[in-house]
Enzyme design. Sequence first.
Site, PDB file in Angstrom:
ATOM      1  N   ASP A 150      -6.426  -9.869  37.698  1.00 54.87           N
ATOM      2  CA  ASP A 150      -7.757  -9.455  37.245  1.00 54.87           C
ATOM      3  C   ASP A 150      -8.531 -10.692  36.779  1.00 54.87           C
ATOM      4  OD1 ASP A 150      -8.927  -6.468  36.037  1.00 54.87           O
ATOM      5  OD2 ASP A 150      -9.913  -8.328  35.431  1.00 54.87           O
ATOM      6  N   ASN A 176      -8.534   3.960  35.741  1.00 54.09           N
ATOM      7  CA  ASN A 176      -9.736   4.547  35.161  1.00 54.09           C
ATOM      8  C   ASN A 176     -10.429   5.326  36.271  1.00 54.09           C
ATOM      9  OD1 ASN A 176      -9.226   3.220  32.722  1.00 54.09           O
ATOM     10  ND2 ASN A 176     -10.290   1.381  33.405  1.00 54.09           N
ATOM     11  N   GLY A 208     -14.294   4.477  32.261  1.00 57.10           N
ATOM     12  CA  GLY A 208     -14.281   3.019  32.316  1.00 57.10           C
ATOM     13  C   GLY A 208     -14.211   2.434  33.710  1.00 57.10           C
ATOM     14  N   GLN A 209     -14.311   3.288  34.744  1.00 54.10           N
ATOM     15  CA  GLN A 209     -14.228   2.741  36.105  1.00 54.10           C
ATOM     16  C   GLN A 209     -15.522   2.003  36.458  1.00 54.10           C
ATOM     17  OE1 GLN A 209     -13.387   5.557  39.286  1.00 54.10           O
ATOM     18  NE2 GLN A 209     -13.071   3.909  40.766  1.00 54.10           N
ATOM     19  N   SER A 210     -15.389   0.728  36.837  1.00 52.37           N
ATOM     20  CA  SER A 210     -16.567  -0.073  37.203  1.00 52.37           C
ATOM     21  C   SER A 210     -16.551  -0.487  38.667  1.00 52.37           C
ATOM     22  CB  SER A 210     -16.664  -1.313  36.307  1.00 52.37           C
ATOM     23  OG  SER A 210     -15.536  -2.145  36.490  1.00 52.37           O
ATOM     24  N   HIS A 218      -7.917   1.579  41.998  1.00 53.79           N
ATOM     25  CA  HIS A 218      -7.085   0.460  41.531  1.00 53.79           C
ATOM     26  C   HIS A 218      -6.343   0.884  40.280  1.00 53.79           C
ATOM     27  CE1 HIS A 218     -11.111   0.088  39.778  1.00 53.79           C
ATOM     28  NE2 HIS A 218     -10.539  -0.419  38.696  1.00 53.79           N
ATOM     29  N   HIS A 249      -4.507  -0.732  36.934  1.00 55.56           N
ATOM     30  CA  HIS A 249      -4.322  -1.924  36.111  1.00 55.56           C
ATOM     31  C   HIS A 249      -2.844  -1.998  35.737  1.00 55.56           C
ATOM     32  CE1 HIS A 249      -8.700  -2.563  35.139  1.00 55.56           C
ATOM     33  NE2 HIS A 249      -8.747  -1.277  35.422  1.00 55.56           N
TER      34      HIS A 249
HETATM   35  P1  AMP Z   1     -12.297  -0.823  36.151  1.00 58.65           P
HETATM   36  O1  AMP Z   1     -13.301  -1.167  35.091  1.00 58.65           O
HETATM   37  O2  AMP Z   1     -11.180   0.043  35.734  1.00 58.65           O
HETATM   38  O3  AMP Z   1     -13.012  -0.306  37.388  1.00 58.65           O
HETATM   39  O4  AMP Z   1     -11.620  -2.189  36.562  1.00 58.65           O
HETATM   40  C1  AMP Z   1     -12.224  -3.119  37.409  1.00 58.65           C
HETATM   41  C2  AMP Z   1     -11.556  -4.419  37.139  1.00 58.65           C
HETATM   42  O5  AMP Z   1     -11.831  -5.281  38.228  1.00 58.65           O
HETATM   43  C3  AMP Z   1     -12.040  -5.146  35.886  1.00 58.65           C
HETATM   44  O6  AMP Z   1     -10.927  -5.341  35.018  1.00 58.65           O
HETATM   45  C4  AMP Z   1     -12.608  -6.463  36.409  1.00 58.65           C
HETATM   46  O7  AMP Z   1     -12.314  -7.543  35.559  1.00 58.65           O
HETATM   47  C5  AMP Z   1     -11.897  -6.591  37.751  1.00 58.65           C
HETATM   48  N1  AMP Z   1     -12.597  -7.343  38.774  1.00 58.65           N
HETATM   49  C6  AMP Z   1     -13.853  -7.151  39.229  1.00 58.65           C
HETATM   50  N2  AMP Z   1     -14.132  -8.004  40.234  1.00 58.65           N
HETATM   51  C7  AMP Z   1     -13.003  -8.735  40.433  1.00 58.65           C
HETATM   52  C8  AMP Z   1     -12.641  -9.786  41.341  1.00 58.65           C
HETATM   53  N3  AMP Z   1     -13.502 -10.255  42.262  1.00 58.65           N
HETATM   54  N4  AMP Z   1     -11.392 -10.310  41.259  1.00 58.65           N
HETATM   55  C9  AMP Z   1     -10.516  -9.842  40.327  1.00 58.65           C
HETATM   56  N5  AMP Z   1     -10.794  -8.858  39.466  1.00 58.65           N
HETATM   57  C10 AMP Z   1     -12.015  -8.314  39.506  1.00 58.65           C
END
Ligand code: AMP
Length: 113
Positions: free
Chosen positions: A30, A86, A92-94, A99, A101
């Site tokens: 991450d 998430n 919290g999914q962004s 994926h 964690h």
């Molecule tokens: P979530 O908020 O559960 O959707 O997790 C998305 C995760 O993706 C976050 O922890 C970000 O830090 C990570 N993330 C986003 N873009 C990248 C990237 N290009 N390489 C590695 N991690 C990333």
Amino acid sequence: MADCIFCKIAAGEVNAKVVYEDADTLAFLDLNPQAPAHALIIPRRHLPRLAAAEDIDAGLLGKLQLTAVKTAKLLKIETAFRLVTNNGKAAGQSVDHLHYHLLGGRKLLWPPG
Ligand code: AMP
């Protein structure tokens, strides 16, 4: 999916620190680690979130968990780790590509916030 950052990582179009990969899954570090060891486990195929999975995805979901265990061993956190997804913005999914964690290397508190 053309606009999906994790699809681009899976395709090798965007760089990532890959820890483990096979034909169906990928694990990479991450960018914004929340623990000394923090990897993301993804399917190569685009699935927006866990709740979008169907019966036909059962094998893939199993493989993702096995990839998490292999990754935990490679990161030397196999005796204590957390695997979490998430699902949805309010959770919290962004990034809209399924994926998990994988977190470890420090004491993990419960419940998470
Ligand atoms: P979530 O908020 O559960 O959707 O997790 C998305 C995760 O993706 C976050 O922890 C970000 O830090 C990570 N993330 C986003 N873009 C990248 C990237 N290009 N390489 C590695 N991690 C990333």
